[in-house]
Design an enzyme around this catalytic site. Structure first.
Site, PDB file in Angstrom:
ATOM      1  N   LYS A 153       0.623  -0.866   0.071  1.00 33.46           N
ATOM      2  CA  LYS A 153       0.346  -0.099   0.287  1.00 33.46           C
ATOM      3  C   LYS A 153       0.721   1.381  -0.122  1.00 33.46           C
ATOM      4  O   LYS A 153       1.913   1.237   0.618  1.00 33.46           O
ATOM      5  CB  LYS A 153      -0.976  -0.002   1.480  1.00 33.46           C
ATOM      6  CG  LYS A 153       0.082  -0.413   2.148  1.00 33.46           C
ATOM      7  CD  LYS A 153       0.560   0.882   2.986  1.00 33.46           C
ATOM      8  CE  LYS A 153       0.526   1.931   3.609  1.00 33.46           C
ATOM      9  NZ  LYS A 153       2.104   2.624   4.094  1.00 33.46           N
TER      10      LYS A 153
ATOM     11  N   TYR B 275      -4.155   4.492   6.196  1.00 32.19           N
ATOM     12  CA  TYR B 275      -4.749   3.085   7.384  1.00 32.19           C
ATOM     13  C   TYR B 275      -6.071   3.726   8.196  1.00 32.19           C
ATOM     14  O   TYR B 275      -7.242   2.974   8.233  1.00 32.19           O
ATOM     15  CB  TYR B 275      -3.792   2.499   8.828  1.00 32.19           C
ATOM     16  CG  TYR B 275      -2.198   2.412   8.006  1.00 32.19           C
ATOM     17  CD1 TYR B 275      -2.469   0.380   8.287  1.00 32.19           C
ATOM     18  CD2 TYR B 275      -1.000   2.328   8.116  1.00 32.19           C
ATOM     19  CE1 TYR B 275      -1.598  -0.454   6.955  1.00 32.19           C
ATOM     20  CE2 TYR B 275      -0.380   1.648   7.348  1.00 32.19           C
ATOM     21  CZ  TYR B 275      -0.139   0.074   6.985  1.00 32.19           C
ATOM     22  OH  TYR B 275       0.768  -0.804   6.464  1.00 32.19           O
TER      23      TYR B 275
HETATM   24  P1  NAD Z   1      12.618   1.752   2.314  1.00 27.29           P
HETATM   25  O1  NAD Z   1      13.194   3.088   1.977  1.00 27.29           O
HETATM   26  O2  NAD Z   1      12.757   0.964   3.686  1.00 27.29           O
HETATM   27  O3  NAD Z   1      12.974   0.635   1.333  1.00 27.29           O
HETATM   28  C1  NAD Z   1      12.543   0.613  -0.205  1.00 27.29           C
HETATM   29  C2  NAD Z   1      13.721   0.478  -0.894  1.00 27.29           C
HETATM   30  O4  NAD Z   1      13.259   0.758  -2.777  1.00 27.29           O
HETATM   31  C3  NAD Z   1      15.028  -0.094  -1.291  1.00 27.29           C
HETATM   32  O5  NAD Z   1      15.832  -0.621  -0.701  1.00 27.29           O
HETATM   33  C4  NAD Z   1      14.862   0.638  -1.825  1.00 27.29           C
HETATM   34  O6  NAD Z   1      16.793   0.991  -2.063  1.00 27.29           O
HETATM   35  C5  NAD Z   1      14.685   0.791  -3.436  1.00 27.29           C
HETATM   36  N1  NAD Z   1      14.214   1.878  -3.935  1.00 27.29           N
HETATM   37  C6  NAD Z   1      14.105   1.067  -5.205  1.00 27.29           C
HETATM   38  N2  NAD Z   1      14.355   2.403  -6.640  1.00 27.29           N
HETATM   39  C7  NAD Z   1      14.286   3.336  -5.795  1.00 27.29           C
HETATM   40  C8  NAD Z   1      14.167   4.565  -5.598  1.00 27.29           C
HETATM   41  N3  NAD Z   1      14.183   5.803  -6.865  1.00 27.29           N
HETATM   42  N4  NAD Z   1      14.055   5.926  -4.882  1.00 27.29           N
HETATM   43  C9  NAD Z   1      14.694   4.931  -3.373  1.00 27.29           C
HETATM   44  N5  NAD Z   1      13.817   3.363  -3.113  1.00 27.29           N
HETATM   45  C10 NAD Z   1      14.095   2.775  -4.273  1.00 27.29           C
HETATM   46  O7  NAD Z   1      10.584   1.864   2.325  1.00 27.29           O
HETATM   47  P2  NAD Z   1       9.581   0.419   2.815  1.00 27.29           P
HETATM   48  O8  NAD Z   1       9.615   1.590   3.782  1.00 27.29           O
HETATM   49  O9  NAD Z   1      11.087  -0.536   3.155  1.00 27.29           O
HETATM   50  O10 NAD Z   1       8.760   0.614   1.744  1.00 27.29           O
HETATM   51  C11 NAD Z   1       8.028   0.340   1.076  1.00 27.29           C
HETATM   52  C12 NAD Z   1       6.525   0.085   0.762  1.00 27.29           C
HETATM   53  O11 NAD Z   1       6.160  -0.210   1.603  1.00 27.29           O
HETATM   54  C13 NAD Z   1       6.152   1.513   0.588  1.00 27.29           C
HETATM   55  O12 NAD Z   1       5.843   1.261  -0.722  1.00 27.29           O
HETATM   56  C14 NAD Z   1       5.368   1.409   1.735  1.00 27.29           C
HETATM   57  O13 NAD Z   1       4.112   1.968   1.258  1.00 27.29           O
HETATM   58  C15 NAD Z   1       5.014   0.081   2.347  1.00 27.29           C
HETATM   59  N6  NAD Z   1       5.526  -0.235   3.813  1.00 27.29           N
HETATM   60  C16 NAD Z   1       4.465  -0.763   3.772  1.00 27.29           C
HETATM   61  C17 NAD Z   1       3.977  -1.189   5.265  1.00 27.29           C
HETATM   62  C18 NAD Z   1       3.261  -2.293   5.919  1.00 27.29           C
HETATM   63  O14 NAD Z   1       3.136  -2.085   7.295  1.00 27.29           O
HETATM   64  N7  NAD Z   1       2.604  -2.496   5.087  1.00 27.29           N
HETATM   65  C19 NAD Z   1       5.045  -0.461   5.617  1.00 27.29           C
HETATM   66  C20 NAD Z   1       6.581  -0.189   5.757  1.00 27.29           C
HETATM   67  C21 NAD Z   1       6.412   0.608   3.888  1.00 27.29           C
END
Ligand code: NAD
Length: 376
Positions: free
Chosen positions: A140, A225
């Site tokens: 999401k 959420y």
């Molecule tokens: P994060 O920044 O920790 O990780 C993102 C990943 O994408 C990294 O490994 C990064 O290297 C990669 N990436 C690839 N191309 C990129 C770019 N152009 N710019 C930035 N990063 C790039 O983020 P996250 O917290 O892991 O979130 C990822 C997804 O998961 C999002 O859509 C977020 O909304 C979702 N999320 C959901 C929950 C949940 O509880 N369901 C919790 C956190 C995040």
């Protein structure tokens, strides 16, 4: 006195333990171990994007899955992918970069692709996975616009594959119990729903604060959420929306124009009203339903673990507790079971699209200061 030659029976008689020993034997006979059936076939998941959610939550959750296992990793950082592959038993043949991503189509060990990338990348990586003939679980928010959501749904339909959005709380026992209490009217008709979701965001350079990558501010990331909960607790779709937003002037974190805090009100067809708050400025973590005879709430409501439920009636507060379950394991198992049984996920692409349409209406209401009406 017991000697090495004393039989076990003689010893038991001598010590008066015969009765106890007989009943112990009975217990032993009844407690014969039952052999397990054949193992469930676990479906293979490819995790795309190895950021904090994948590393801290999703990969560890596979240990709790009955129907899902990790068989591939997709990352721009080969060294990180290799380290995680070693830790989670992913073979070298299951390692991909964003450039080799489309080769997933040739990997029979991958049934489902889990897209865990920044929001703006969800559509492209979902459509490419469907084109590769894979089912997709996408984090999401589903995308940054309703139009992108429609494209993703169309790609899934064209490929004849499943598309599920990672709304983990829809698989979490406390939130499921709140839904049941509201729908079955355990305390009479729900009248008012209050949903609050927020945290104080840190690093100003992160993608969440980049409007192009995130699609918006706190609403897209955490306020979703509160919106989703107002929809699942009412069981209805909003027909009218008001909103009000505020961003601290000069705060470097919001320099790219993403909102800090946004309050929104939803009116549902039955007359249920919801007040919701989303913030990147303060911590907020509560869903509450006010019904005719009592209020019931979760606080915390959206953490990864340790949720708490209270029923507030008159002057009393009753705590209700449920067994702790791993939310991501429940979510991934659900996806795997939908694929195995060819059933529709509880949170399909259409669910993500409904939130995107409502979020666009919330932004419009905040921008114009006018009530935005929807078809419900
Ligand atoms: P994060 O920044 O920790 O990780 C993102 C990943 O994408 C990294 O490994 C990064 O290297 C990669 N990436 C690839 N191309 C990129 C770019 N152009 N710019 C930035 N990063 C790039 O983020 P996250 O917290 O892991 O979130 C990822 C997804 O998961 C999002 O859509 C977020 O909304 C979702 N999320 C959901 C929950 C949940 O509880 N369901 C919790 C956190 C995040």
């Amino acid at each position: 006195m017991r000697t090495p030659t004393t039989s076990r029976r003689q010893f038991l008689q001598a010590t008066g333990l015969t009765v106890a020993a007989t009943s112990l034997a009975g217990v032993r006979a009844r407690a014969q171990p039952r052999l397990p059936g054949p193992p469930e076939k676990k479906l293979g998941f490819a995790i795309v994007g190895l950021g904090s959610l994948s590393i801290n939550q999703i990969l560890p959750a596979f240990a709790h899955c009955r129907h899902a296992r990790v068989t591939a990793l997709v990352s721009g950082d080969a060294a990180k992918a290799k380290t995680l592959a070693t830790a989670y038993g992913v073979p070298a043949s299951g390692l991909y970069s964003y450039d080799t991503y489309d080769r997933l189509k040739d990997n029979p060990d991958v049934d489902i692709v889990y897209v865990v990338l920044p929001n703006s990348m969800h559509p492209e990586y979902t459509v490419r996975a469907h084109t590769a003939g894979k089912h997709v679980l996408c984090e999401k928010p589903m995308a940054n616009t309703p139009q992108e959501c429609e494209t993703m749904i169309a790609a899934a339909t064209a490929a004849g594959k499943k598309l599920m959005i990672g709304y983990r709380l829809r698989y979490e026992p406390y939130n499921m119990a709140m839904i049941r209490m509201a729908r079955e009217q355990e305390f009479g008709k729900p009248k008012v729903i209050l949903c609050e979701a927020g945290f104080s965001i840190g690093d100003p350079k992160q993608w969440r604060l980049n409007k192009q990558l995130a699609g918006g501010g706190s609403l897209m990331d955490i306020g979703i959420y509160a919106l989703n909960a107002a929809r699942y607790l009412s069981g209805e779709e909003p027909v009218a929306i008001n909103a009000f937003s505020y961003t601290t002037p000069g705060d470097v974190r919001f320099a790219d124009g993403v909102e800090e805090t946004i309050n929104f009100q939803l009116r549902f067809p039955s007359g249920i009203l919801a007040n919701c708050v989303s913030s990147y400025g303060v911590g907020l973590n509560r869903f509450r339903v006010h019904a005719e005879k009592a209020a019931f709430q979760l606080e915390p409501a959206l953490s990864y673990s340790d949720l708490r439920m209270q029923v507030i009636r008159g002057g009393t507060v009753e705590l209700r507790s449920l067994p702790e379950r791993n939310q991501f394991a429940l979510e991934m198992d659900h996806m795997a079971e939908c694929v195995k049984g060819n059933t529709e996920p509880r949170t399909p692409g259409e669910e993500g699209l409904k939130d995107l349409r409502a979020m666009m209406a919330i932004y419009e209401a905040a921008r114009t200061g006018k009530t935005v009406t929807l078809n419900g």
